[in-house]
Design a protein around this motif. Structure first.
Motif, PDB file in Angstrom:
ATOM      1  N   LYS A 259       0.837  -1.204   0.000  1.00  0.00           N
ATOM      2  CA  LYS A 259       0.000   0.000   0.000  1.00  0.00           C
ATOM      3  C   LYS A 259       0.871   1.253   0.000  1.00  0.00           C
ATOM      4  O   LYS A 259       0.611   2.213  -0.709  1.00  0.00           O
ATOM      5  N   LYS A 260       1.920   1.239   0.813  1.00  0.00           N
ATOM      6  CA  LYS A 260       2.777   2.425   0.922  1.00  0.00           C
ATOM      7  C   LYS A 260       3.853   2.448  -0.153  1.00  0.00           C
ATOM      8  O   LYS A 260       4.676   3.375  -0.188  1.00  0.00           O
ATOM      9  N   LYS A 261       3.907   1.409  -0.958  1.00  0.00           N
ATOM     10  CA  LYS A 261       4.893   1.317  -2.040  1.00  0.00           C
ATOM     11  C   LYS A 261       6.325   1.489  -1.526  1.00  0.00           C
ATOM     12  O   LYS A 261       7.102   2.286  -2.042  1.00  0.00           O
ATOM     13  N   VAL A 262       6.622   0.766  -0.451  1.00  0.00           N
ATOM     14  CA  VAL A 262       7.992   0.800   0.088  1.00  0.00           C
ATOM     15  C   VAL A 262       8.613  -0.595  -0.058  1.00  0.00           C
ATOM     16  O   VAL A 262       7.895  -1.584  -0.209  1.00  0.00           O
ATOM     17  N   LEU A 263       9.931  -0.643   0.017  1.00  0.00           N
ATOM     18  CA  LEU A 263      10.622  -1.915  -0.181  1.00  0.00           C
ATOM     19  C   LEU A 263      10.943  -2.612   1.143  1.00  0.00           C
ATOM     20  O   LEU A 263      11.549  -3.681   1.143  1.00  0.00           O
ATOM     21  N   ALA A 264      10.560  -1.995   2.266  1.00  0.00           N
ATOM     22  CA  ALA A 264      10.801  -2.657   3.553  1.00  0.00           C
ATOM     23  C   ALA A 264       9.841  -2.134   4.613  1.00  0.00           C
ATOM     24  O   ALA A 264       9.402  -0.979   4.548  1.00  0.00           O
ATOM     25  N   VAL A 265       9.529  -3.004   5.549  1.00  0.00           N
ATOM     26  CA  VAL A 265       8.740  -2.598   6.725  1.00  0.00           C
ATOM     27  C   VAL A 265       9.434  -3.167   7.963  1.00  0.00           C
ATOM     28  O   VAL A 265       9.795  -4.340   7.993  1.00  0.00           O
ATOM     29  N   PHE A 372      19.117  -0.237   6.397  1.00  0.00           N
ATOM     30  CA  PHE A 372      17.921   0.581   6.146  1.00  0.00           C
ATOM     31  C   PHE A 372      18.250   1.881   5.416  1.00  0.00           C
ATOM     32  O   PHE A 372      17.477   2.370   4.622  1.00  0.00           O
ATOM     33  N   GLU A 373      19.425   2.436   5.748  1.00  0.00           N
ATOM     34  CA  GLU A 373      19.765   3.740   5.167  1.00  0.00           C
ATOM     35  C   GLU A 373      19.933   3.702   3.657  1.00  0.00           C
ATOM     36  O   GLU A 373      19.927   4.723   3.002  1.00  0.00           O
ATOM     37  N   SER A 374      20.094   2.504   3.119  1.00  0.00           N
ATOM     38  CA  SER A 374      20.246   2.427   1.664  1.00  0.00           C
ATOM     39  C   SER A 374      18.894   2.452   0.963  1.00  0.00           C
ATOM     40  O   SER A 374      18.813   2.480  -0.254  1.00  0.00           O
ATOM     41  N   LEU A 375      17.815   2.423   1.757  1.00  0.00           N
ATOM     42  CA  LEU A 375      16.473   2.462   1.164  1.00  0.00           C
ATOM     43  C   LEU A 375      15.955   3.898   1.257  1.00  0.00           C
ATOM     44  O   LEU A 375      16.191   4.569   2.245  1.00  0.00           O
ATOM     45  N   ASP A 376      15.271   4.334   0.225  1.00  0.00           N
ATOM     46  CA  ASP A 376      14.777   5.716   0.278  1.00  0.00           C
ATOM     47  C   ASP A 376      13.767   5.872   1.400  1.00  0.00           C
ATOM     48  O   ASP A 376      13.705   6.886   2.066  1.00  0.00           O
ATOM     49  N   ASP A 377      12.978   4.836   1.578  1.00  0.00           N
ATOM     50  CA  ASP A 377      11.934   4.949   2.585  1.00  0.00           C
ATOM     51  C   ASP A 377      11.583   3.549   3.081  1.00  0.00           C
ATOM     52  O   ASP A 377      11.827   2.567   2.382  1.00  0.00           O
ATOM     53  N   MET A 378      11.044   3.480   4.268  1.00  0.00           N
ATOM     54  CA  MET A 378      10.473   2.210   4.725  1.00  0.00           C
ATOM     55  C   MET A 378       9.314   2.523   5.665  1.00  0.00           C
ATOM     56  O   MET A 378       9.223   3.630   6.199  1.00  0.00           O
ATOM     57  N   ALA A 379       8.413   1.574   5.808  1.00  0.00           N
ATOM     58  CA  ALA A 379       7.290   1.784   6.714  1.00  0.00           C
ATOM     59  C   ALA A 379       7.612   1.109   8.045  1.00  0.00           C
ATOM     60  O   ALA A 379       8.393   0.162   8.096  1.00  0.00           O
ATOM     61  N   ILE A 380       6.997   1.641   9.088  1.00  0.00           N
ATOM     62  CA  ILE A 380       7.169   1.048  10.418  1.00  0.00           C
ATOM     63  C   ILE A 380       5.784   0.614  10.892  1.00  0.00           C
ATOM     64  O   ILE A 380       4.826   1.387  10.808  1.00  0.00           O
ATOM     65  N   LEU A 381       5.691  -0.605  11.355  1.00  0.00           N
ATOM     66  CA  LEU A 381       4.411  -1.118  11.848  1.00  0.00           C
ATOM     67  C   LEU A 381       4.547  -1.429  13.333  1.00  0.00           C
ATOM     68  O   LEU A 381       5.269  -2.357  13.722  1.00  0.00           O
ATOM     69  N   ARG A 382       3.851  -0.630  14.134  1.00  0.00           N
ATOM     70  CA  ARG A 382       3.917  -0.891  15.578  1.00  0.00           C
ATOM     71  C   ARG A 382       3.005  -2.070  15.925  1.00  0.00           C
ATOM     72  O   ARG A 382       1.828  -2.080  15.568  1.00  0.00           O
ATOM     73  N   VAL A 383       3.578  -3.049  16.597  1.00  0.00           N
ATOM     74  CA  VAL A 383       2.794  -4.224  16.999  1.00  0.00           C
ATOM     75  C   VAL A 383       2.795  -4.321  18.528  1.00  0.00           C
ATOM     76  O   VAL A 383       3.471  -3.551  19.202  1.00  0.00           O
ATOM     77  N   LYS A 384       2.043  -5.290  19.034  1.00  0.00           N
ATOM     78  CA  LYS A 384       1.953  -5.396  20.497  1.00  0.00           C
ATOM     79  C   LYS A 384       2.953  -6.398  21.037  1.00  0.00           C
ATOM     80  O   LYS A 384       3.061  -7.514  20.519  1.00  0.00           O
ATOM     81  N   ARG A 385       3.616  -5.984  22.116  1.00  0.00           N
ATOM     82  CA  ARG A 385       4.604  -6.841  22.767  1.00  0.00           C
ATOM     83  C   ARG A 385       3.996  -8.208  23.112  1.00  0.00           C
ATOM     84  O   ARG A 385       4.568  -9.242  22.801  1.00  0.00           O
ATOM     85  N   GLU A 386       2.801  -8.178  23.725  1.00  0.00           N
ATOM     86  CA  GLU A 386       2.239  -9.456  24.210  1.00  0.00           C
ATOM     87  C   GLU A 386       1.790 -10.373  23.063  1.00  0.00           C
ATOM     88  O   GLU A 386       1.479 -11.523  23.274  1.00  0.00           O
ATOM     89  N   GLU A 387       1.757  -9.814  21.842  1.00  0.00           N
ATOM     90  CA  GLU A 387       1.338 -10.650  20.703  1.00  0.00           C
ATOM     91  C   GLU A 387       2.502 -11.102  19.837  1.00  0.00           C
ATOM     92  O   GLU A 387       2.407 -12.095  19.125  1.00  0.00           O
ATOM     93  N   GLU A 388       3.604 -10.330  19.844  1.00  0.00           N
ATOM     94  CA  GLU A 388       4.633 -10.625  18.847  1.00  0.00           C
ATOM     95  C   GLU A 388       6.082 -10.618  19.346  1.00  0.00           C
ATOM     96  O   GLU A 388       6.996 -10.753  18.564  1.00  0.00           O
ATOM     97  N   PHE A 389       6.256 -10.450  20.663  1.00  0.00           N
ATOM     98  CA  PHE A 389       7.654 -10.346  21.090  1.00  0.00           C
ATOM     99  C   PHE A 389       7.919 -11.014  22.427  1.00  0.00           C
ATOM    100  O   PHE A 389       7.488 -10.534  23.466  1.00  0.00           O
TER     101      PHE A 389
END
Ligand code: UTP
Length: 415
Positions: A259-265, A372-389
């Motif tokens: 959706k955001k047309k980025v090469l990394a999240v 990451f710095e070699s990518l023009d842009d990336m998206a960040i997805l905040r997730v929940k600690r108790e669900e994913e970490f």
């Protein structure tokens, strides 16, 4: 042999590493001698010298412009947004466009388990080792989406054999064998404080894994990128072996990237408090980056936005999605090496084993997030600690088997 020895002597002489000849002279069998000379010939001495020179420089962060980076909070997506991202990502997964890479090349020194970290029994009632817990998650996703999801496991020279044997012995924990590929990450020699390459307890060149940032170069060198392209892979989730709640097959993260047309999240967690010792996502000179806790001032760490949220509050948890184009590009770049000063046993010039009580040797590691710095842009997805970490880092206390087991069982009892 004579010719090879001459070649090696010239090389050692040129780069001031003649001490390695002492180790050579102590080897008694012909094969051992031959192997030792071969291993010397594979060393990039220019690089070793450069790494040593870099150990004398102090890191300077002062000149870069650091700004907060935008993020999307998974739990705050509207129903429509969530469903849209889910549909985009689900389609990609079902079409077989996702691959997963698990980085299992670390030494796990803090945990202190004698085998590869993935073979560690987390202490669940089932006594499943970490690798089995991860395979369960992979199998669930594979079944849910009815898709073949190739799984690549990065090991190191030290733990590759044991890791592969563990999977074989356990019939790959039910994951299709043809979907699992092991590959080995690179290694670099360890240096003494005067820049000399050390010799290990077995009389071999003392080498250590080149850090999780070594993954991209190793994926290229070991044919993983080639294999992914042949399988038509577009998106690659890369995560560590030691998060037992990792969610590698996640349509939302793929949907967001598309959706955001980025090469990394990068998946992030909100920092537990401003002083937490974690690296956080940011923009550095306009490019996505991670600022380490050692780099950030107290003032910046405490800055809040208009909603009262920390401006630099999105911690990097080594759970990232990359497009194959990004991996392709990064694999051809050189990431910087960071220096760690470690306690390392070695054989001295007289053939005695030295067991240091204080750090005595330099180890060099590339960090994945420097890519990451070699990518023009990336998206960040905040997730929940108790669900994913639920990380397993230390033998006890924070991020230990006890805390991870609790997070894991709580999550699964809520499901
Ligand atoms: P860590 O930075 O926590 O290191 O790795 P570690 O080696 O597991 O543990 P310590 O610091 O010695 O206690 C984070 C993830 O990156 C992988 C690890 O296996 C883990 O999944 N990693 C780290 C590699 O694959 N290769 C490396 O060279 C370093």
């Amino acid at each position: 042999m004579e010719e090879k020895l001459k070649q090696v002597k010239q090389k050692l002489d040129k780069y001031g590493q003649e001490q390695l000849l002492d180790a050579y002279n102590r080897i008694t069998d012909e094969k051992g001698k031959q192997d030792f000379l071969d291993s010397i010939l594979t060393i990039d001495f220019n690089q070793a010298n450069e790494l040593y020179e870099s150990s004398k420089q102090k890191p300077s962060f002062a000149n870069s412009k650091i700004e907060p980076i935008d993020y999307t909070d998974k739990s705050k997506l509207s129903k429509e947004e969530y469903e849209e991202l889910k549909a985009i990502g689900t389609k990609k997964i079902k079409e077989g466009k996702l691959a997963v890479v698990t980085m299992a090349g670390g030494q796990g020194t803090r945990l202190g388990h004698s085998g590869p970290k993935g073979t560690f029994d987390l202490g669940l009632n089932s006594h499943k080792p970490i690798f089995e817990i991860l395979t369960d998650t992979m199998n669930e996703g594979r079944k849910e989406y009815g898709a073949d999801i190739p799984w690549y496991i990065m090991t190191s020279e030290e733990n590759n054999k044991e890791t592969e044997e563990f999977f074989k012995k356990n019939d790959f924990f039910g994951y299709p064998e043809n979907l699992i590929t092991f590959f080995k990450q690179g290694k670099l020699p360890m240096l003494s404080t005067d820049g000399k390459i050390l010799v290990d307890e077995k009389g071999k060149i003392k080498e250590a894994a080149d850090g999780h940032g070594g993954i991209f170069g190793s994926m290229l060198k070991d044919g993983v990128i080639y294999d992914m392209k042949a399988r038509g892979i577009e998106w690659i989730f890369i995560g560590g072996v030691d998060n037992v709640l990792v969610k590698p097959i996640d349509p939302i993260v793929i949907g967001l990237a598309e959706k955001k047309k980025v090469l990394a999240v990068g998946k992030s967690l909100v920092k537990a408090n401003p002083k937490e010792k974690v690296g956080v996502f940011c923009k550095r000179d306009g490019k996505p980056s991670v600022i380490e806790y050692t780099e950030i001032s107290d003032e910046m760490a405490e800055e809040t936005d208009e909603n009262g949220e920390l401006k630099y509050g999105e911690s990097h948890i080594l759970c990232n999605l990359f497009n194959i184009k990004a991996v392709d590009k990064i694999s051809q770049m050189k990431l910087p090496y960071h220096i760690a000063f470690k306690k390392a046993k070695y054989i001295d010039k007289d053939g005695n084993l030295v067991t240091p009580t204080e750090p005595n040797a330099y180890k060099f590691e590339a960090f994945l997030f420097d890519a990451f710095e070699s990518l023009d842009d990336m998206a960040i997805l905040r997730v929940k600690r108790e669900e994913e970490f639920a990380p397993v880092k230390n033998a006890e206390g924070v991020d230990s088997p006890d805390t991870a087991r609790k997070l894991y069982t709580d999550f699964h009892s809520r499901k």
